[in-house]
Structures are given as structure tokens and as C-alpha cells.
Design an enzyme around this catalytic site. Structure first.
Site, mmCIF file in Angstrom:
data_model
loop_
_atom_site.group_PDB
_atom_site.id
_atom_site.type_symbol
_atom_site.label_atom_id
_atom_site.label_comp_id
_atom_site.label_asym_id
_atom_site.label_seq_id
_atom_site.Cartn_x
_atom_site.Cartn_y
_atom_site.Cartn_z
ATOM 1 N N ARG A 106 45.952 30.409 27.338
ATOM 2 C CA ARG A 106 45.900 31.555 28.250
ATOM 3 C C ARG A 106 47.312 32.076 28.487
ATOM 4 O O ARG A 106 47.555 33.279 28.520
ATOM 5 C CB ARG A 106 45.223 31.177 29.577
ATOM 6 C CG ARG A 106 45.394 32.277 30.638
ATOM 7 C CD ARG A 106 44.464 32.185 31.830
ATOM 8 N NE ARG A 106 44.199 30.862 32.319
ATOM 9 C CZ ARG A 106 45.097 30.070 32.948
ATOM 10 N NH1 ARG A 106 46.329 30.476 33.158
ATOM 11 N NH2 ARG A 106 44.745 28.865 33.352
ATOM 12 N N LYS A 138 40.157 50.942 19.784
ATOM 13 C CA LYS A 138 40.026 52.244 19.142
ATOM 14 C C LYS A 138 40.875 52.317 17.860
ATOM 15 O O LYS A 138 40.648 51.560 16.948
ATOM 16 C CB LYS A 138 40.377 53.323 20.160
ATOM 17 C CG LYS A 138 39.646 53.134 21.514
ATOM 18 C CD LYS A 138 38.162 53.286 21.351
ATOM 19 C CE LYS A 138 37.268 52.825 22.492
ATOM 20 N NZ LYS A 138 37.725 52.603 23.807
ATOM 21 N N TYR A 164 39.114 58.745 30.647
ATOM 22 C CA TYR A 164 37.999 57.887 30.269
ATOM 23 C C TYR A 164 37.227 57.500 31.540
ATOM 24 O O TYR A 164 37.833 57.101 32.542
ATOM 25 C CB TYR A 164 38.537 56.652 29.548
ATOM 26 C CG TYR A 164 37.478 55.607 29.338
ATOM 27 C CD1 TYR A 164 36.296 55.913 28.663
ATOM 28 C CD2 TYR A 164 37.632 54.322 29.831
ATOM 29 C CE1 TYR A 164 35.305 54.962 28.495
ATOM 30 C CE2 TYR A 164 36.646 53.366 29.650
ATOM 31 C CZ TYR A 164 35.488 53.696 28.984
ATOM 32 O OH TYR A 164 34.510 52.760 28.832
ATOM 33 N N ASP A 192 48.196 56.491 29.100
ATOM 34 C CA ASP A 192 47.168 55.914 28.233
ATOM 35 C C ASP A 192 47.317 56.607 26.875
ATOM 36 O O ASP A 192 47.027 57.794 26.737
ATOM 37 C CB ASP A 192 45.785 56.147 28.844
ATOM 38 C CG ASP A 192 44.672 55.482 28.037
ATOM 39 O OD1 ASP A 192 44.831 55.335 26.822
ATOM 40 O OD2 ASP A 192 43.631 55.134 28.632
HETATM 41 C C1 PLP Z 1 41.250 56.547 26.638
HETATM 42 C C2 PLP Z 1 40.647 55.204 26.933
HETATM 43 N N1 PLP Z 1 41.301 54.332 27.713
HETATM 44 C C3 PLP Z 1 40.803 53.124 28.005
HETATM 45 C C4 PLP Z 1 39.565 52.723 27.545
HETATM 46 C C5 PLP Z 1 39.022 51.385 27.948
HETATM 47 O O1 PLP Z 1 39.149 50.481 26.887
HETATM 48 P P1 PLP Z 1 38.136 49.282 26.582
HETATM 49 O O2 PLP Z 1 36.794 49.898 26.284
HETATM 50 O O3 PLP Z 1 38.764 48.598 25.408
HETATM 51 O O4 PLP Z 1 38.084 48.421 27.794
HETATM 52 C C6 PLP Z 1 38.839 53.586 26.714
HETATM 53 C C7 PLP Z 1 37.507 53.180 26.206
HETATM 54 O O5 PLP Z 1 36.735 53.990 25.734
HETATM 55 C C8 PLP Z 1 39.395 54.865 26.403
HETATM 56 O O6 PLP Z 1 38.740 55.739 25.635
#
Ligand code: PLP
Length: 384
Positions: free
Chosen positions: A54, A204, A107, A179
Site C-alpha cells: 500500500r 481513459k 465529469y 483534470d
Molecule cells: C474527465 C474525467 N475525470 C475523472 C473521471 C473519473 O475517473 P474514474 O472513472 O477512473 O474514476 C472521469 C471518468 O469518466 C472523467 O471522464
């Protein structure tokens, strides 16, 4: 950290940073260290600095070094998901009574984390149009500790001028979080533009093959990096060794994939703008997109994500998603295969009724790296 790679170009860093040959065998790819604990030579006598997975694991370390190098940061941290990374960041930066500015397009899960989870701990948030620095400035209070930006945004492909918001954050004494999931570090380098922390859903483009869920934080502050690493271990939502290995493997082809994603998406966006059943195309590569100039300034190319609105309303958008044969109907994005989805009922259902609600006639595409003629033909038959 493999410092010898840091003066190399992105494509070389992607393949080499963190990927040093295994000291035991010379294996050129870091092994999957599928292990929880490590033999100590006497109490506290750690062989490679590892005591418990961890806290740290060699495969995860390889990925974390790679992530830091790709974003031009000093510390990278890998998590079990993008949201786990965001949760760790928020609970490191914010304490009860603090305030955070969040974007009016993001998101849905990120919004849910703020509105339904972090807010319960006494953190306040307000929404701003981050594509307009004046809107962000107006939302800042004397308790603002962080400004959160997603660019390009999910699912409306809004563009935020990172350098301009970095200036607002600096004046406010707040941290700027970007992000970078939609762009990836190949297309956009937020830390170089003034951001303090970069967030990724590694699920992604970084993983790139729709076979792993993961998240990351990268910062250019050694001090903040230490604090985040402390919380990563204290909270425990770390990336496992196999997941780390899959992402590390995916990243090696990130530049070639992103080039093809962007090229295919550009051609598809152009076709959609001319289609009579499409009322609006949201793609930052189109000259008429309101963020086009900023995107051209801060991105190497415009990426593989497109959203568009159909003339027939919500039911037509829903039906269209079921008619494609090459584009797979599904959530997520950034894999080699093309995906189609209805944000209002799928990825962004959690923002219904909020300031982040998305139009019902909206369809989102994650354009893959298949032959673009097959993708164009598929959309044309589905649109009818
Ligand atoms: C722009 C963006 N940020 C964060 C996330 C969250 O990531 P995760 O699904 O890996 O937890 C997503 C998920 O679709 C996303 O599209």
C-alpha cells in the site's frame, strides 16, 4: 526518478521514464510485482526501500515516475481510479470551512464527489464558467483554497485558458487543479501553464485499451507531493501492480494513439457539421468553437472527443446511440475502439437538475483509431 530521460522528447519519455531494466534479471519491461510484503534483513532492514505494497510497490513506482516525467512534474501518484485520486487530492487540500470553485461543465462523478460527498464534511463549493476568467474571479471568496478546471471538458468540450486561470488562482492564493484526462499530457501540459496539480482518470487515454481503471495526481511541488503521498498511503486507494503495469504499457503508444484519435475526430467533426440531422457540433478543433483559439494555443492537437446535438430531440439522440455498428454503445472513453453514448442518461445522469445538467439531445463520441472511413460510414448510416 529516471532523470536521464527528462531532457528527451515526449515520445521517448513515454517509453523510457520509469521503465528501467529490472535490476535482478535485466527484463526490459518492469515486472508485475504481485506482492503485498517484503522480506526484511533484520527489523527495519529494507532491501529496496519497500516494506508494504500500500505504501509503495515497484511496479506502481515505475508508473508514478513515468507519470511525473510525462507531465513535467516532480511527483506522480497512482490510484485505484480517477475518483480515488480526486478524493485524495480534495482531502489533502481542503479542510472544513474551505471553499473550492468548480466548473459548470465537468465529469458527472467529479461533481457528485463535490456535491454529495466532500460537501458533507463542511467544504463549500460554487460553480463558475471556467472558460471565462472573470466568472472564476467572481466566484472566488477569501476562503477559496482550490480552483478546479477540466479542459477540454466532459461532455461539452468547453475550453479553459489554463494560464489565465492560473493567474486568478495565484491572486487568490488558491491551488489550480487541472483534470487533463481528455487531452492527456501528450496534447496538453497544465503544469507548464501554471497549474499546481494535474488529475487523470488513467482509465481513459493513458491506459488506452478499455481494460483498466486507474487514476493519477501529478504535482510540481515536492512539498505538496509529500503531503499527497502521505494521504495516498493513509487513505489506501492505491493502484494495484497489474493495473499499474497495464497503464505503463498503454502509455508507450500514447503519442501515436493521440495523433490518430485527433486526426480521425477532426474528419468526423467536419462531416457532422455538414449533416442535416445535426444541429451543433462541439469540437475544439472546429474554427467556430468558442474555445478554438485557446485550444490551439495550449494543445498540440484537439483530441478524440466530440459531442453533438441532433435535430430530432432527446429520443432521436437515444435511438441514434443504438443504431451504430462500429461505434460501441458504452460509457467511458479514450480506448482504441470508438464509443458512443447519451450523456444525459448515462455518464452525466448524476448532474440532472444541477447547474451542470446537459442537453437531452446531446450525443458524445469517443473516436477510436479504427479506419476513419469505416467510422464515417457508420455514423452516416446511423444518422440516416
Ligand atoms: C474527465 C474525467 N475525470 C475523472 C473521471 C473519473 O475517473 P474514474 O472513472 O477512473 O474514476 C472521469 C471518468 O469518466 C472523467 O471522464
Amino acid at each position: 526518478m529516471s532523470h536521464e530521460h527528462l531532457d528527451k522528447s515526449f515520445e521517448t519519455i513515454a517509453i523510457h521514464a520509469g521503465n528501467t531494466a529490472d535490476p535482478l534479471t535485466g527484463a526490459v519491461v518492469p515486472p508485475i510485482y504481485q506482492v503485498s510484503t517484503y522480506k526484511q534483513d533484520g527489523v527495519g532492514g529494507l532491501r529496496g526501500g519497500y516494506e508494504y505494497s500500500r505504501s509503495a510497490n515497484p511496479t506502481r513506482t515505475a508508473l508514478e515516475e513515468n507519470l511525473a516525467a510525462l507531465e513535467g512534474g516532480v511527483r506522480g501518484l497512482a490510484f485505484a481510479s480517477g475518483l480515488a485520486a480526486e478524493d485524495c487530492l480534495l482531502r489533502t487540500l481542503l479542510v472544513p470551512g474551505d471553499h473550492v470553485v468548480i466548473p459548470n461543465d465537468a465529469y458527472g462523478g467529479t461533481f457528485r464527489l463535490f456535491a454529495k460527498v466532500v460537501s458533507r464534511w463542511g467544504v463549500e463549493w460554487s460553480v463558475a464558467d471556467t472558460s471565462d476568467p472573470a466568472s472564476v474571479r467572481a466566484a472566488v471568496t477569501d476562503r477559496t483554497k482550490a480552483i478546479w478546471v477540466e479542459t477540454p471538458s466532459n461532455p461539452l468540450l468547453g475550453i479553459t485558458d489554463i494560464a489565465a486561470i492560473a493567474a486568478v488562482a495565484k491572486d487568490a492564493g488558491a491551488k489550480l487543479v487541472v483534470d487533463n484526462t481528455f487531452a492527456s499530457p501528450y496534447l496538453q501540459q497544465p503544469l507548464a501553464l501554471g497549474a499546481d496539480v494535474v488529475v487523470h482518470s488513467l482509465t481513459k487515454y493513458m491506459g488506452g485499451h478499455s481494460d483498466v481503471v486507474g487514476g493519477a495526481l501529478v504535482t510540481n511541488s515536492a512539498e505538496l507531493g509529500e503531503e499527497l503521498a502521505y494521504h495516498q498511503n493513509a487513505m489506501g486507494a492505491v493502484a494495484g501492480p497489474f493495473d499499474s503495469w497495464l497503464v505503463l504499457r498503454g502509455i508507450k503508444t500514447l503519442p501515436v494513439r493521440m495523433d490518430r484519435h485527433s486526426e480521425n475526430a477532426g474528419k468526423i467533426a467536419e462531416m457532422l457539421t455538414r449533416h442535416p440531422k445535426v444541429s451543433q457540433v462541439l469540437y475544439p478543433g472546429l474554427p467556430e468553437h468558442p474555445g478554438h483559439e485557446v485550444a490551439a494555443k495550449q494543445m498540440r492537437a484537439f483530441g478524440g472527443m466530440i459531442s453533438f446535438r441532433v435535430t430530432g430531440g432527446e429520443q432521436e439522440a437515444v435511438d441514434l446511440c443504438a443504431r451504430t455498428k462500429v461505434f460501441t454503445l458504452g460509457e467511458s472513453l479514450g480506448g482504441v475502439e470508438s464509443l458512443i453514448e447519451h450523456p444525459g442518461r448515462m455518464t452525466h445522469a448524476s448532474v440532472a437538475g444541477s447547474a451542470l445538467e446537459v442537453p437531452g439531445d446531446l450525443v458524445r463520441l469517443s473516436v477510436g483509431i479504427e479506419n476513419v472511413d469505416d467510422l464515417l460510414a457508420d455514423l452516416q448510416q446511423a444518422l440516416g
